[in-house]
Design a protein around this motif. Sequence first.
Motif, PDB file in Angstrom:
ATOM      1  N   LYS A  88       0.823  -1.207   0.000  1.00 30.16           N
ATOM      2  CA  LYS A  88       0.000   0.000   0.000  1.00 30.16           C
ATOM      3  C   LYS A  88       0.861   1.263   0.000  1.00 30.16           C
ATOM      4  CE  LYS A  88      -3.785  -2.435   2.225  1.00 30.16           C
ATOM      5  NZ  LYS A  88      -4.551  -2.678   3.452  1.00 30.16           N
ATOM      6  N   LEU A  89       2.035   1.168   0.667  1.00 33.33           N
ATOM      7  CA  LEU A  89       2.952   2.299   0.662  1.00 33.33           C
ATOM      8  C   LEU A  89       3.453   2.588  -0.757  1.00 33.33           C
ATOM      9  CD1 LEU A  89       4.534   4.419   2.265  1.00 33.33           C
ATOM     10  CD2 LEU A  89       6.336   2.704   2.603  1.00 33.33           C
ATOM     11  N   GLY A  90       3.623   1.520  -1.541  1.00 32.44           N
ATOM     12  CA  GLY A  90       4.041   1.726  -2.934  1.00 32.44           C
ATOM     13  C   GLY A  90       3.027   2.531  -3.709  1.00 32.44           C
ATOM     14  N   TYR A  91       1.759   2.183  -3.544  1.00 39.75           N
ATOM     15  CA  TYR A  91       0.704   2.968  -4.198  1.00 39.75           C
ATOM     16  C   TYR A  91       0.680   4.407  -3.665  1.00 39.75           C
ATOM     17  CZ  TYR A  91      -1.239  -1.293  -6.251  1.00 39.75           C
ATOM     18  OH  TYR A  91      -1.424  -2.436  -6.983  1.00 39.75           O
ATOM     19  N   LEU A  92       0.912   4.517  -2.361  1.00 38.92           N
ATOM     20  CA  LEU A  92       0.901   5.839  -1.745  1.00 38.92           C
ATOM     21  C   LEU A  92       2.038   6.699  -2.296  1.00 38.92           C
ATOM     22  CD1 LEU A  92      -0.627   7.455   0.398  1.00 38.92           C
ATOM     23  CD2 LEU A  92       1.040   6.648   2.078  1.00 38.92           C
ATOM     24  N   ILE A  93       3.194   6.090  -2.490  1.00 38.64           N
ATOM     25  CA  ILE A  93       4.343   6.821  -3.051  1.00 38.64           C
ATOM     26  C   ILE A  93       4.043   7.252  -4.480  1.00 38.64           C
ATOM     27  CG2 ILE A  93       6.736   6.565  -3.829  1.00 38.64           C
ATOM     28  CD1 ILE A  93       7.164   4.735  -1.387  1.00 38.64           C
ATOM     29  N   ALA A 152      -4.226  -1.823  11.143  1.00 34.52           N
ATOM     30  CA  ALA A 152      -2.898  -1.339  10.716  1.00 34.52           C
ATOM     31  C   ALA A 152      -3.090  -0.485   9.466  1.00 34.52           C
ATOM     32  CB  ALA A 152      -1.984  -2.528  10.426  1.00 34.52           C
ATOM     33  N   ASN A 153      -2.620   0.763   9.530  1.00 30.61           N
ATOM     34  CA  ASN A 153      -2.876   1.684   8.414  1.00 30.61           C
ATOM     35  C   ASN A 153      -1.774   2.750   8.332  1.00 30.61           C
ATOM     36  OD1 ASN A 153      -3.855   4.293   9.915  1.00 30.61           O
ATOM     37  ND2 ASN A 153      -4.857   2.549  10.937  1.00 30.61           N
ATOM     38  N   SER A 154      -1.910   3.590   7.320  1.00 30.16           N
ATOM     39  CA  SER A 154      -0.933   4.682   7.100  1.00 30.16           C
ATOM     40  C   SER A 154      -1.580   6.049   7.288  1.00 30.16           C
ATOM     41  CB  SER A 154      -0.332   4.562   5.699  1.00 30.16           C
ATOM     42  OG  SER A 154       0.345   3.342   5.538  1.00 30.16           O
ATOM     43  N   ARG A 155      -2.553   6.112   8.190  1.00 28.97           N
ATOM     44  CA  ARG A 155      -3.313   7.345   8.408  1.00 28.97           C
ATOM     45  C   ARG A 155      -2.416   8.503   8.884  1.00 28.97           C
ATOM     46  NH1 ARG A 155      -6.542   5.205  11.497  1.00 28.97           N
ATOM     47  NH2 ARG A 155      -5.449   5.632  13.454  1.00 28.97           N
ATOM     48  N   THR A 187       5.462   1.667  12.365  1.00 34.29           N
ATOM     49  CA  THR A 187       6.399   2.729  12.750  1.00 34.29           C
ATOM     50  C   THR A 187       7.368   3.047  11.616  1.00 34.29           C
ATOM     51  OG1 THR A 187       6.259   2.166  15.092  1.00 34.29           O
ATOM     52  CG2 THR A 187       8.215   3.400  14.366  1.00 34.29           C
ATOM     53  N   PHE A 188       8.028   2.047  11.104  1.00 33.06           N
ATOM     54  CA  PHE A 188       9.086   2.307  10.130  1.00 33.06           C
ATOM     55  C   PHE A 188       8.548   2.567   8.718  1.00 33.06           C
ATOM     56  CE2 PHE A 188      11.306   0.190  13.595  1.00 33.06           C
ATOM     57  CZ  PHE A 188      12.351   1.063  13.791  1.00 33.06           C
ATOM     58  N   LEU A 189       7.480   1.885   8.340  1.00 34.64           N
ATOM     59  CA  LEU A 189       6.938   2.118   7.001  1.00 34.64           C
ATOM     60  C   LEU A 189       6.224   3.465   6.921  1.00 34.64           C
ATOM     61  CD1 LEU A 189       5.660  -1.450   6.015  1.00 34.64           C
ATOM     62  CD2 LEU A 189       7.695  -0.243   5.202  1.00 34.64           C
ATOM     63  N   ASN A 190       5.464   3.817   7.962  1.00 33.14           N
ATOM     64  CA  ASN A 190       4.805   5.127   7.947  1.00 33.14           C
ATOM     65  C   ASN A 190       5.825   6.255   8.056  1.00 33.14           C
ATOM     66  OD1 ASN A 190       2.353   3.911   7.695  1.00 33.14           O
ATOM     67  ND2 ASN A 190       1.680   4.260   9.812  1.00 33.14           N
ATOM     68  N   ALA A 191       6.867   6.045   8.875  1.00 30.45           N
ATOM     69  CA  ALA A 191       7.936   7.055   8.937  1.00 30.45           C
ATOM     70  C   ALA A 191       8.625   7.196   7.581  1.00 30.45           C
ATOM     71  CB  ALA A 191       8.949   6.672  10.014  1.00 30.45           C
ATOM     72  N   VAL A 212       6.381   9.322   5.347  1.00 31.60           N
ATOM     73  CA  VAL A 212       6.537  10.763   5.615  1.00 31.60           C
ATOM     74  C   VAL A 212       7.817  11.277   4.978  1.00 31.60           C
ATOM     75  CG1 VAL A 212       6.888  12.503   7.404  1.00 31.60           C
ATOM     76  CG2 VAL A 212       5.189  10.692   7.742  1.00 31.60           C
ATOM     77  N   ALA A 213       8.910  10.511   5.152  1.00 30.80           N
ATOM     78  CA  ALA A 213      10.208  10.927   4.604  1.00 30.80           C
ATOM     79  C   ALA A 213      10.162  11.022   3.085  1.00 30.80           C
ATOM     80  CB  ALA A 213      11.294   9.950   5.042  1.00 30.80           C
ATOM     81  N   ILE A 214       9.547  10.019   2.435  1.00 29.45           N
ATOM     82  CA  ILE A 214       9.501  10.029   0.972  1.00 29.45           C
ATOM     83  C   ILE A 214       8.656  11.187   0.470  1.00 29.45           C
ATOM     84  CG2 ILE A 214       8.662   8.737  -1.035  1.00 29.45           C
ATOM     85  CD1 ILE A 214       9.453   6.167   0.506  1.00 29.45           C
ATOM     86  N   PHE A 215       7.520  11.449   1.137  1.00 28.15           N
ATOM     87  CA  PHE A 215       6.687  12.595   0.749  1.00 28.15           C
ATOM     88  C   PHE A 215       7.488  13.895   0.861  1.00 28.15           C
ATOM     89  CE2 PHE A 215       2.494  10.774   0.220  1.00 28.15           C
ATOM     90  CZ  PHE A 215       1.820  11.773  -0.479  1.00 28.15           C
TER      91      PHE A 215
END
Length: 564
Positions: free
Chosen positions: A12-17, A69-72, A178-182, A185-188
């Motif tokens: 999901k982080l890939g889609y978010l990126i 578990a989410n990326s809110r 923790t690490f994927l959501n962080a 944020v860093a990639i954004f």
Amino acid sequence: MIAELSAALLNKLGYLILFGFSITKTKFFKNYLMGTPTSKSIKMIIATLWGLFGVVMTLWGTPVFGGIANSRTIPIVLAGLLGGPFMGFVAGFIAGFHRMFLTVGGELTAISCGISTLVAGVAGGLLKDWIRTKENKAYYGFLIGVGVEVIQMLIILMVARPFNEALLIVKTIFLPMTFLNAAGVAIFLLFIDQVIKESDNAGAVKAQMALKIANKTVPIFRLGLNNETAEKAAKTIYKYAQVDAVSFTSTNECLAFIGSGSDHHLSGSTIHTSYTKNSIQKGVLLVAKKKEEIGCSTADCPLGSVVVVPLFLEGVVIGTLKLYKARENAMTSSDIELAKGLGELFSTQLALSKIDEQAVLLKSAEIKTLRAQIQPHFLFNALNTVMALIRIDPQKAREVLTDLSYFLRSSFKLSAEKVTLEDELETVKAYVNVEKARFEERISIEYDINAPLSLMIPPLMIQPLVENAIKHGIINRQSGGLLKLSIYLNKDELTISVEDNGKGIPKDIVESLKRNQELSGIGLSNINRRLMNHFDRKLQIRSMLNSGTKVSFSIPMEKELSNV
């Protein structure tokens, strides 16, 4: 379980990126980043969008026991980091309220996650100014992301009950979230930093472009605003400014038009676009984003957007500069700033052209003032001398009449801004010959000329000195009046001096001349002022009562040749 959850969040982080990369390339997002909204209504709209983004992240989450578990936290933290505490609070409240009361599933952690979401938004807002000072924003964004997730886990442990189930959820989701959501944020922030750098680079390119245009056009508008100067400037701007058309107008007609649409936007035609008329009438910069706003009467006009900048002279609109693009909504903020800067530059140059024009008029007025000092009684006395000589020495009368005629002709040639040294000397000799015919042995003159006669000098720089020496110096002597005119060239300095053995000049008058005070009836004041205005030099006066006076000055020939 942790590996599976990590894989799901990573996917999901890939889609978010991908979404983040796409949205940071949009004009809306770039404008949002580069111009912080000031009105509360705009802030509320943008904060609401971030909050809804958080809601989507919740709905897209993965159920884990009694939690989700989410990326809110990614959009909520970003809302605060980019917009400040108010926007972070609004975004956190919207996403947190949804998580508390409207989310289906994850009831065990609903309250704790709602609270932590609000905390994440406010925390991001409070850190906005701090992170802006950091060079590596992505790194510090990662640390902020980790900190926010740690706080969320602690709130879950403190609020969610039963504690054993809350602890199980935290053990399961802590590392992945923790690490994927962080990282999210860093990639954004990395994308955002790239947008800012691109904008800075574009600004630097625009600044370099503006400097290049300025260097090319500065000399043009020193000649004023007309069809010729407008066309030259328009061609230069069109070459460098990356626009589809450039135009200059006066207050009623098109002075020049270069580029698309030149088939009907004709130089010399009356202004027919309503936007230009409005800019002239209101004296303000206007931007038309759509073709219908431009108000061109030609239906198939290829131009879709324009920025119109009024040009001012002494606070009054005298014309406009217009930059066009073919596409609608194509005028960027840098295009507008470029047009605004050029408009201010051109207005300044037009003001300088007015000053130049006034300086030329001042030179002409100074010369005319000197020529006006040829008083009627001089002409009457000269003619009386001629009439007397006709009876006793007709040949001498003819010579005096010839000298008088030459002197008057040379004195009233108003068009010349500079004359040769030879012509100036001939004028002096003609004047002296007329005066000698009147006063005979009371006047004699010596010439010491050691300079090329072809040198160009301002007119009437020598004759008034000679006239002053005769009228106010040696004329009072009964006999033996001697005047010496010396001219010599030393490298690039031409020195001229007039010396007499007359009665001298009173000390108070000499001091007044040194202080540049006007003295009625004395040509020295005028010459002294001209020297100051054009060469930053002064007359040098040495005088002793009843012994004589020497008046001299030097002018730099190279400067004179370029500035007279």
